[in-house]
Enzyme design. Sequence first.
Site, PDB file in Angstrom:
ATOM      1  N   LYS A  53      26.028  39.733  44.804  1.00 11.62           N
ATOM      2  CA  LYS A  53      26.122  40.766  43.764  1.00 11.62           C
ATOM      3  C   LYS A  53      24.785  41.485  43.513  1.00 11.62           C
ATOM      4  O   LYS A  53      23.724  41.008  43.956  1.00 11.62           O
ATOM      5  CB  LYS A  53      26.639  40.119  42.480  1.00 11.62           C
ATOM      6  N   TYR A  69      38.803  44.124  41.307  1.00 12.98           N
ATOM      7  CA  TYR A  69      38.935  43.290  40.103  1.00 12.98           C
ATOM      8  C   TYR A  69      40.171  43.645  39.272  1.00 12.98           C
ATOM      9  O   TYR A  69      40.211  43.343  38.078  1.00 12.98           O
ATOM     10  CB  TYR A  69      37.668  43.402  39.260  1.00 12.98           C
ATOM     11  N   HIS A 111      30.295  36.135  44.397  1.00 14.91           N
ATOM     12  CA  HIS A 111      31.742  35.990  44.212  1.00 14.91           C
ATOM     13  C   HIS A 111      32.300  35.258  45.424  1.00 14.91           C
ATOM     14  O   HIS A 111      31.835  35.467  46.544  1.00 14.91           O
ATOM     15  CB  HIS A 111      32.417  37.365  44.110  1.00 14.91           C
ATOM     16  N   ASN A 116      26.133  36.876  37.920  1.00 10.34           N
ATOM     17  CA  ASN A 116      26.162  35.499  38.442  1.00 10.34           C
ATOM     18  C   ASN A 116      26.020  35.411  39.965  1.00 10.34           C
ATOM     19  O   ASN A 116      26.442  34.441  40.589  1.00 10.34           O
ATOM     20  CB  ASN A 116      27.393  34.758  37.927  1.00 10.34           C
ATOM     21  N   GLU A 159      41.276  40.236  49.801  1.00  8.99           N
ATOM     22  CA  GLU A 159      39.893  40.668  49.585  1.00  8.99           C
ATOM     23  C   GLU A 159      39.210  41.007  50.910  1.00  8.99           C
ATOM     24  O   GLU A 159      38.498  42.017  51.010  1.00  8.99           O
ATOM     25  CB  GLU A 159      39.128  39.573  48.827  1.00  8.99           C
TER      26      GLU A 159
HETATM   27  P1  CMP Z   1      33.816  36.701  39.927  1.00  5.97           P
HETATM   28  O1  CMP Z   1      34.034  35.443  40.675  1.00  5.97           O
HETATM   29  O2  CMP Z   1      33.230  37.835  40.678  1.00  5.97           O
HETATM   30  O3  CMP Z   1      35.206  37.168  39.288  1.00  5.97           O
HETATM   31  C1  CMP Z   1      35.312  37.800  38.035  1.00  5.97           C
HETATM   32  C2  CMP Z   1      33.986  38.000  37.392  1.00  5.97           C
HETATM   33  O4  CMP Z   1      34.022  38.360  36.035  1.00  5.97           O
HETATM   34  C3  CMP Z   1      33.241  36.684  37.398  1.00  5.97           C
HETATM   35  O5  CMP Z   1      32.835  36.376  38.698  1.00  5.97           O
HETATM   36  C4  CMP Z   1      32.124  36.968  36.403  1.00  5.97           C
HETATM   37  O6  CMP Z   1      30.976  37.510  36.997  1.00  5.97           O
HETATM   38  C5  CMP Z   1      32.772  37.994  35.489  1.00  5.97           C
HETATM   39  N1  CMP Z   1      32.964  37.405  34.182  1.00  5.97           N
HETATM   40  C6  CMP Z   1      33.704  36.331  33.877  1.00  5.97           C
HETATM   41  N2  CMP Z   1      33.626  36.075  32.562  1.00  5.97           N
HETATM   42  C7  CMP Z   1      32.800  37.015  32.040  1.00  5.97           C
HETATM   43  C8  CMP Z   1      32.323  37.274  30.722  1.00  5.97           C
HETATM   44  N3  CMP Z   1      32.671  36.522  29.679  1.00  5.97           N
HETATM   45  N4  CMP Z   1      31.500  38.337  30.567  1.00  5.97           N
HETATM   46  C9  CMP Z   1      31.149  39.103  31.618  1.00  5.97           C
HETATM   47  N5  CMP Z   1      31.588  38.891  32.891  1.00  5.97           N
HETATM   48  C10 CMP Z   1      32.397  37.855  33.081  1.00  5.97           C
END
Ligand code: CMP
Length: 139
Positions: free
Chosen positions: A10, A50, A116, A113, A127
């Site tokens: 990311k 998403y 993914h 984070n 995906e």
């Molecule tokens: P990902 O695995 O990419 O799939 C959905 C994403 O939503 C997740 O990782 C997080 O990065 C994001 N996400 C999940 N919960 C939250 C939250 N409370 N606030 C912001 N982003 C979130």
Amino acid sequence: ALQRTFSIIKPDATERNLTGAVNAVIEGAGLRIVAQKRIHMTRQQAETFYAVHKERPFFGELVDFMTSGPVVVQVLEGDNAIARYREVMGATNPANAAEGTIRKLFAKSVGENSVHGSDAPETAAIEIAQFFSGNEIVG
Ligand code: CMP
């Protein structure tokens, strides 16, 4: 069994020049990077990717973040790759991620984070197909 999963490095990670460091953890865990490209996602691509989270309060923020800079999209291959990569990534929220996981090592927050990974074989196939054609995946 040999399986493929879809991965995204990311914008928070590419911005800090962590592509190689993340890839070292991936390869160290026995997963093979069989396709990889650096792209800047359009809003359309991020919203499609998403779509399951469309009703979540963080959807707008998530799309803004994923289009804020370059990402590296990948296909990873290995024994039980989907579960294996989720183990290697660690918990969604880095505060809950185990030692040595990518998110424990590098993630900034639950939103930013670093990576993914697909959560199931059906989503992995969808995906992968959104970002790669068959001839771009070289196993
Ligand atoms: P990902 O695995 O990419 O799939 C959905 C994403 O939503 C997740 O990782 C997080 O990065 C994001 N996400 C999940 N919960 C939250 C939250 N409370 N606030 C912001 N982003 C979130």
